[in-house]
Design a protein around this motif. Structure first.
Motif, PDB file in Angstrom:
ATOM      1  N   ASP A 150      66.834 -34.747 -74.234  1.00  0.00           N
ATOM      2  CA  ASP A 150      67.951 -35.117 -73.358  1.00  0.00           C
ATOM      3  C   ASP A 150      69.096 -35.652 -74.214  1.00  0.00           C
ATOM      4  O   ASP A 150      69.401 -36.844 -74.186  1.00  0.00           O
ATOM      5  CB  ASP A 150      67.431 -36.195 -72.377  1.00  0.00           C
ATOM      6  CG  ASP A 150      68.495 -36.641 -71.386  1.00  0.00           C
ATOM      7  OD1 ASP A 150      69.535 -35.969 -71.267  1.00  0.00           O
ATOM      8  OD2 ASP A 150      68.283 -37.688 -70.729  1.00  0.00           O
ATOM      9  N   PRO A 151      69.726 -34.764 -74.980  1.00  0.00           N
ATOM     10  CA  PRO A 151      70.703 -35.229 -75.981  1.00  0.00           C
ATOM     11  C   PRO A 151      71.886 -35.969 -75.369  1.00  0.00           C
ATOM     12  O   PRO A 151      72.524 -36.760 -76.050  1.00  0.00           O
ATOM     13  CB  PRO A 151      71.159 -33.939 -76.673  1.00  0.00           C
ATOM     14  CG  PRO A 151      70.706 -32.822 -75.811  1.00  0.00           C
ATOM     15  CD  PRO A 151      69.551 -33.303 -75.003  1.00  0.00           C
ATOM     16  N   GLU A 152      72.187 -35.727 -74.105  1.00  0.00           N
ATOM     17  CA  GLU A 152      73.340 -36.398 -73.490  1.00  0.00           C
ATOM     18  C   GLU A 152      72.908 -37.604 -72.667  1.00  0.00           C
ATOM     19  O   GLU A 152      73.733 -38.209 -71.981  1.00  0.00           O
ATOM     20  CB  GLU A 152      74.088 -35.422 -72.580  1.00  0.00           C
ATOM     21  CG  GLU A 152      74.521 -34.140 -73.272  1.00  0.00           C
ATOM     22  CD  GLU A 152      75.722 -34.384 -74.160  1.00  0.00           C
ATOM     23  OE1 GLU A 152      76.700 -35.001 -73.676  1.00  0.00           O
ATOM     24  OE2 GLU A 152      75.680 -33.981 -75.336  1.00  0.00           O
ATOM     25  N   LEU A 153      71.622 -37.909 -72.685  1.00  0.00           N
ATOM     26  CA  LEU A 153      71.079 -38.999 -71.857  1.00  0.00           C
ATOM     27  C   LEU A 153      71.525 -38.850 -70.399  1.00  0.00           C
ATOM     28  O   LEU A 153      72.136 -39.753 -69.825  1.00  0.00           O
ATOM     29  CB  LEU A 153      71.477 -40.373 -72.415  1.00  0.00           C
ATOM     30  CG  LEU A 153      70.918 -40.721 -73.795  1.00  0.00           C
ATOM     31  CD1 LEU A 153      71.342 -42.123 -74.221  1.00  0.00           C
ATOM     32  CD2 LEU A 153      69.394 -40.610 -73.843  1.00  0.00           C
ATOM     33  N   LYS A 154      71.214 -37.697 -69.840  1.00  0.00           N
ATOM     34  CA  LYS A 154      71.670 -37.410 -68.478  1.00  0.00           C
ATOM     35  C   LYS A 154      70.553 -37.466 -67.451  1.00  0.00           C
ATOM     36  O   LYS A 154      70.818 -37.547 -66.255  1.00  0.00           O
ATOM     37  CB  LYS A 154      72.307 -36.019 -68.433  1.00  0.00           C
ATOM     38  CG  LYS A 154      73.732 -36.042 -68.946  1.00  0.00           C
ATOM     39  CD  LYS A 154      74.441 -34.760 -68.619  1.00  0.00           C
ATOM     40  CE  LYS A 154      75.920 -34.856 -68.900  1.00  0.00           C
ATOM     41  NZ  LYS A 154      76.394 -33.650 -69.604  1.00  0.00           N
ATOM     42  N   SER A 155      69.306 -37.397 -67.904  1.00  0.00           N
ATOM     43  CA  SER A 155      68.189 -37.466 -66.959  1.00  0.00           C
ATOM     44  C   SER A 155      68.136 -38.879 -66.374  1.00  0.00           C
ATOM     45  O   SER A 155      68.820 -39.778 -66.872  1.00  0.00           O
ATOM     46  CB  SER A 155      66.891 -37.164 -67.696  1.00  0.00           C
ATOM     47  OG  SER A 155      66.644 -38.211 -68.629  1.00  0.00           O
ATOM     48  N   PRO A 156      67.329 -39.089 -65.330  1.00  0.00           N
ATOM     49  CA  PRO A 156      67.217 -40.457 -64.795  1.00  0.00           C
ATOM     50  C   PRO A 156      66.803 -41.450 -65.880  1.00  0.00           C
ATOM     51  O   PRO A 156      67.365 -42.532 -65.994  1.00  0.00           O
ATOM     52  CB  PRO A 156      66.143 -40.328 -63.716  1.00  0.00           C
ATOM     53  CG  PRO A 156      66.185 -38.887 -63.295  1.00  0.00           C
ATOM     54  CD  PRO A 156      66.600 -38.099 -64.500  1.00  0.00           C
ATOM     55  N   ARG A 157      65.847 -41.067 -66.716  1.00  0.00           N
ATOM     56  CA  ARG A 157      65.471 -41.995 -67.786  1.00  0.00           C
ATOM     57  C   ARG A 157      66.630 -42.169 -68.764  1.00  0.00           C
ATOM     58  O   ARG A 157      66.883 -43.261 -69.273  1.00  0.00           O
ATOM     59  CB  ARG A 157      64.232 -41.491 -68.536  1.00  0.00           C
ATOM     60  CG  ARG A 157      63.806 -42.508 -69.564  1.00  0.00           C
ATOM     61  CD  ARG A 157      62.543 -42.184 -70.302  1.00  0.00           C
ATOM     62  NE  ARG A 157      62.307 -43.234 -71.296  1.00  0.00           N
ATOM     63  CZ  ARG A 157      61.613 -43.072 -72.397  1.00  0.00           C
ATOM     64  NH1 ARG A 157      61.065 -41.899 -72.663  1.00  0.00           N
ATOM     65  NH2 ARG A 157      61.450 -44.081 -73.237  1.00  0.00           N
ATOM     66  N   GLY A 158      67.345 -41.085 -69.003  1.00  0.00           N
ATOM     67  CA  GLY A 158      68.510 -41.158 -69.891  1.00  0.00           C
ATOM     68  C   GLY A 158      69.523 -42.178 -69.376  1.00  0.00           C
ATOM     69  O   GLY A 158      70.069 -42.975 -70.134  1.00  0.00           O
TER      70      GLY A 158
END
Ligand code: ADP
Ligand code: MG
Length: 701
Positions: A671-679
């Motif tokens: 998730d390189p952009e930290l876009k997931s919920p955990r991100g």
């Protein structure tokens, strides 16, 4: 923007009940940020305990063990007010529990207050250290006094915190209690399975546990609660490092290729030839500058290994290409020191340089900023004043950050953003074992200066007990007579700053009595200009004996100094002893270092002094230091232990670093952009530990 859920944590501590501006000033000194910064709620929550008081023992008075902390239930029998005119006598309160008697003593007490707190006939729980005094059980200034109805509010295990003069344990505890009530419930950023496997509580629960311990073990760094917080800090740090690195790589660099003409002139002006490792480092740097990628390089070298001239030559390469360079030092003294080395060489070569620290003000400062923006200054030397918003370069190509562990990623980044695709060279004087370079500094290229400049003689290092002080003073007298210059170093720890400072001043006065005007004093509480003057007198040989607190540790260069006495050497950590000793042995004369210690020595202190006598190799000392950490009371661990970390402690959490590193790599791979919920939750983590510059990079994409 910081997630709103964190806002209560970033409010000033004066928003907390009971914390007024006066106390706020005192808190500034203990919560570990810059003295000019207003401490915030989060700073209090990260103020970790050093131990705990166990109040669980509830003996009857006849069973009390003198010298221990006990909580006893007593009935107040009578008050004895000190007789008039004898205000120094204690106010005594007699109490009993049917099995024995207890005298509760207060000095400088207010009568009306005590009559309310401990009224005659009332039953009270009092908790504190019980002593035997004149055959009676006595408790002087109980830590806690509560009525039966408030018994539940009495903490059975009470954390103990580092204090500063003027701030009481209770004030600190109350403030932290109040801070805990502001704890939000942010989304969990750690992997659930990892938490379960490690037995880690949530972030909020972890802070509660450390500050409201249920067991004495809860306040130890190795506890699951504290380890969870350390892991959070590591993960935030590793994520930030990786994001910065990715960003710097992505923003492709510019090719800065000089023609070598300034470098040749500087080298010709040097009174010595470069060591092979200096030349190699310069070759690496020049290649990086000329290459299309951005440079992110660490220049590691022991104290005195000659980093400054490498930095200057690197800057010269950028200046040859018609661009600008900056050198940023962590302290005023060090910035001046760099300037002293750089100025004559720059002048000889026609490099136009300027200086900018907190001390430059008004016209002078405006003038420097002006010239800088117009490109009329090629090289700017300074402190973190360099990355203030008003500082604009015309075309900054190279930022040299002399880090000495005092800056973090975001400062490096701030300076790098003062230009287009700025190349960054980070210098550190604390040799770090290779295994740790990655975790401290992230993924950087490394150049090492391993050999000492030619002509250096080994330093004769001896350990001497304090009882032989007279011999040491006599030896200092002889050395002075031979025209040698001598540092006399006294320890100064922030936790006991006032007494340490008093001790240093007392030592200075005693030595001045003997040696007169040859003796001088420099310490961190002196004004910048005074400090400089004292240093200048010593450098010029007007004084021969400089009593100093550890302010001289960072980068003072007086090659003529050839003797160093380190008082209370047993209180210093290895890294710091090594740094200090590096101030001598720089000139042609043979140097001596006397480690003056107070006997008896603990095991760890004995080992440290033995290593100091055995070797001058900074890399070896760094490795031994790692092994010895956690044993004994090491001075200065805050600076040298875990640079840039507030909660983590190397001896307890070092092993978690690698895990955090792997974890961060995995997270960013997925998730390189930290876009997931955990991100998203991890972004909150980055803000929490103030690595949010990294989040901004994500935005900039
Ligand atoms: P560092 O910053 O690594 O602690 P400095 O750059 O301050 O070390 O250098 C320490 C001293 O050594 C300075 O006085 C400098 O002039 C001198 N020096 C640097 N390089 C050499 C060399 N190759 N040969 C001899 N002396 C050197
Ligand atoms: Mg230096």
């Amino acid at each position: 923007m910081r997630p709103a859920v964190l806002n209560p944590l970033f409010a000033s501590i004066t928003a907390l009940p009971g914390v007024g501006p006066k106390v706020e000033k005192l808190f500034r000194r203990i919560v570990g940020r810059d003295r000019d910064d207003v401490p915030r709620v989060i700073d209090l929550l990260f103020h970790m305990p050093t131990g705990s008081i166990d109040r669980r023992a509830r003996p009857r008075l006849r069973d009390v063990v003198p010298g221990t902390v006990a909580t006893v239930a007593v009935t107040v029998e009578r008050h004895r007010v000190p007789p008039p005119g004898r205000s120094r006598a204690p106010y005594l309160i007699y109490a009993s529990d049917g099995t024995g008697d207890l005298v509760i003593a207060y000095f400088n007490a207010r009568r009306d207050y005590l009559e309310k707190l401990l009224p005659v006939g009332a039953r009270r729980y009092v908790s504190g250290t019980v002593a035997l005094y004149d055959g009676m059980l006595q408790m002087a200034h109980p830590d806690r006094v509560v009525a039966e109805s408030e018994l539940e509010t009495l903490p059975l295990i009470e954390p103990v915190y580092p204090l500063t003069e003027g701030l009481t344990a209770n004030q600190v505890r109350r403030a932290i209690e109040a801070a805990l009530t502001k704890l939000p419930a942010p989304p969990e950023w750690q992997d659930a399975a990892f938490l379960a496997r490690s037995g880690f509580p949530s972030f909020g629960a972890a802070l509660q546990r450390v500050h409201r311990p249920a067991e004495p073990g809860d306040v130890l760094a190795g506890s699951p609660a504290w380890s969870r917080l350390a892991y959070d800090e590591f993960l935030a740090g590793q994520l930030a490092l990786m994001l910065v690195r990715a960003h710097m790589r992505r923003a492709s660099g510019r090719c800065t290729e000089g023609d070598g003409r300034l470098r040749a002139r500087i080298v010709a002006a040097l009174p010595y030839t470069l060591t092979p490792s200096q030349s190699r480092a310069l070759g690496d740097i020049a290649a990086d500058l000329a290459g299309p990628e951005r440079m992110l390089r660490l220049l590691q070298g022991d104290v005195g290994s000659g980093k400054t001239v490498v930095a200057l030559l690197a800057c010269a390469a950028a200046i040859e290409a018609g661009r600008q360079a900056a050198v940023m030092a962590p302290t005023e003294i060090l910035a001046r020191q760099h300037l002293k080395t750089i100025a004559p060489l720059a002048e000889a070569t026609g490099i136009r340089f300027g200086v900018l620290t907190g001390r430059e003000r008004g016209r002078e400062r405006a003038d420097t900023l002006d010239k800088l923006a117009r490109g009329e200054i090629d090289l700017l030397v300074g402190t973190h004043a360099l990355f203030q918003a008003e500082v604009a370069f015309s075309d900054l190509a190279l930022a040299v950050v002399d880090e000495q562990h005092r800056f973090g990623v975001h400062q490096r980044l701030a300076l790098a953003q003062k230009g287009r695709a700025v190349d960054v060279l980070v210098m550190t004087a604390t040799p770090i074992p290779r295994t740790l370079v990655l975790t401290y500094f992230g993924d950087m290229d490394v150049s090492e200066l391993r050999e000492k400049p030619a002509g250096r003689k080994p330093i004769d290092t001896r350990a001497i007990p304090l009882e032989r002080l007279d011999d040491v003073i006599a030896a200092v007298g002889r050395a002075l007579g031979e025209g040698r210059r001598i540092y006399w170093v006294c320890p100064l720890v922030e936790e006991s700053e006032t007494t340490d400072l008093a001790a240093a001043e007392a030592r200075f006065r005693a030595l001045k009595q003997i040696f007169g005007d040859a003796a001088d004093l420099v310490h961190g509480r002196m004004k910048g200009a005074e400090k400089d003057k004292a240093m200048a007198r010593f450098a010029a040989g007007e004084t021969g004996l400089l009593v100093a607190t550890t302010v001289i540790e960072v980068g003072v260069d007086v090659p003529e100094a050839s003797v160093m006495v380190i008082e209370h050497a047993e209180r210093f950590g290895l890294a710091q002893l090594h740094q200090l000793r590096g101030r001598i042995g720089r000139g042609a004369a043979r140097s001596t270092c006397l480690l003056l210690y107070k006997a008896p020595l603990g095991e760890a202190a004995k080992a440290r002094l033995a290593i100091m006598r055995e070797t001058e190799d900074g890399f070896r000392i760094a490795e031994e230091d790692l092994k010895l950490r956690g044993e004994g009371d090491v001075l200065g661990t805050r600076q040298s232990g875990m640079p840039g970390f507030r909660v983590a402690r190397i001896e307890a959490h070092g092993a978690l670093l690698q895990t955090a590193r792997d974890d961060a790599a995995l997270i960013l791979a997925r998730d390189p952009e930290l876009k997931s919920p955990r991100g998203e939750a991890l972004r909150t983590l980055l803000y929490l530990f103030e690595r949010d510059e990294a989040v901004r990079l994500l935005r900039a994409g």
